[in-house]
Motif scaffolding. Structure first.
Motif, mmCIF file in Angstrom:
data_model
loop_
_atom_site.group_PDB
_atom_site.id
_atom_site.type_symbol
_atom_site.label_atom_id
_atom_site.label_comp_id
_atom_site.label_asym_id
_atom_site.label_seq_id
_atom_site.Cartn_x
_atom_site.Cartn_y
_atom_site.Cartn_z
ATOM 1 N N LYS A 15 -15.092 12.411 2.868
ATOM 2 C CA LYS A 15 -15.260 11.515 2.172
ATOM 3 C C LYS A 15 -13.910 10.744 2.151
ATOM 4 O O LYS A 15 -14.007 9.400 2.398
ATOM 5 C CB LYS A 15 -15.353 11.976 0.491
ATOM 6 N N ALA A 16 -12.750 11.166 2.584
ATOM 7 C CA ALA A 16 -11.661 10.680 2.635
ATOM 8 C C ALA A 16 -11.631 9.792 4.195
ATOM 9 O O ALA A 16 -11.257 8.758 4.171
ATOM 10 C CB ALA A 16 -10.595 11.475 3.064
ATOM 11 N N VAL A 17 -12.217 10.301 5.111
ATOM 12 C CA VAL A 17 -12.383 9.556 6.239
ATOM 13 C C VAL A 17 -13.145 8.430 6.259
ATOM 14 O O VAL A 17 -13.177 7.357 6.778
ATOM 15 C CB VAL A 17 -12.936 10.593 7.521
ATOM 16 N N LYS A 18 -14.396 8.536 5.393
ATOM 17 C CA LYS A 18 -15.060 7.448 5.142
ATOM 18 C C LYS A 18 -14.319 6.190 4.423
ATOM 19 O O LYS A 18 -14.670 5.001 4.765
ATOM 20 C CB LYS A 18 -16.306 7.902 4.358
ATOM 21 N N GLN A 19 -13.519 6.864 3.488
ATOM 22 C CA GLN A 19 -12.850 5.694 2.667
ATOM 23 C C GLN A 19 -11.663 5.004 3.674
ATOM 24 O O GLN A 19 -11.483 3.794 3.707
ATOM 25 C CB GLN A 19 -12.085 6.421 1.607
ATOM 26 N N LEU A 20 -11.212 6.035 4.525
ATOM 27 C CA LEU A 20 -10.117 5.012 5.350
ATOM 28 C C LEU A 20 -10.883 4.202 6.427
ATOM 29 O O LEU A 20 -9.999 3.210 6.917
ATOM 30 C CB LEU A 20 -9.557 6.406 6.148
ATOM 31 N N ARG A 21 -11.813 4.465 6.860
ATOM 32 C CA ARG A 21 -12.748 3.647 7.734
ATOM 33 C C ARG A 21 -12.874 2.264 7.011
ATOM 34 O O ARG A 21 -12.860 1.208 7.422
ATOM 35 C CB ARG A 21 -13.921 4.323 8.239
ATOM 36 N N ILE A 22 -13.352 2.297 5.801
ATOM 37 C CA ILE A 22 -13.793 1.274 4.683
ATOM 38 C C ILE A 22 -12.280 0.385 4.879
ATOM 39 O O ILE A 22 -12.440 -0.769 4.982
ATOM 40 C CB ILE A 22 -14.045 1.579 3.459
ATOM 41 N N GLU A 23 -11.192 1.055 4.439
ATOM 42 C CA GLU A 23 -10.073 0.419 4.231
ATOM 43 C C GLU A 23 -9.632 -0.389 5.401
ATOM 44 O O GLU A 23 -9.085 -1.405 5.714
ATOM 45 C CB GLU A 23 -8.988 1.304 3.728
ATOM 46 N N ALA A 24 -9.695 0.456 6.884
ATOM 47 C CA ALA A 24 -9.441 -0.183 8.109
ATOM 48 C C ALA A 24 -10.121 -1.421 8.408
ATOM 49 O O ALA A 24 -9.514 -2.248 9.210
ATOM 50 C CB ALA A 24 -9.709 0.945 9.224
#
Length: 71
Positions: A15-24
């Motif tokens: 979930k954290a990786v998914k959120q970081l990809r969205i923010e990137a």
């Protein structure tokens, strides 16, 4: 470590990786540009801002009620 604990940790990490990809992928602008845009927006809309120009008493839902007295 139990199996459910490790799967829970994995889900949190995914979930954290998914959120970081969205923010990137988020388009970013410089703070100075954002401040300039905000200032221009405020100046263009100042004539419509009730905090600056006031609210006509006929449109003000918080105006004091008029008292009615019998003579």
């Amino acid at each position: 470590m139990s199996n459910s604990s490790s799967s829970s940790n994995l889900a949190v990490a995914q979930k954290a990786v998914k959120q970081l990809r969205i923010e990137a992928k988020t388009r970013r602008i410089n703070v100075s540009q954002a401040a300039t845009d905000l200032k221009n927006f405020c100046l263009q809309n100042a004539h419509k801002d009730p905090l600056l120009v006031g609210v006509p008493s006929s449109d003000n839902p918080f105006r004091p009620p008029k008292s009615c007295g019998l003579l």
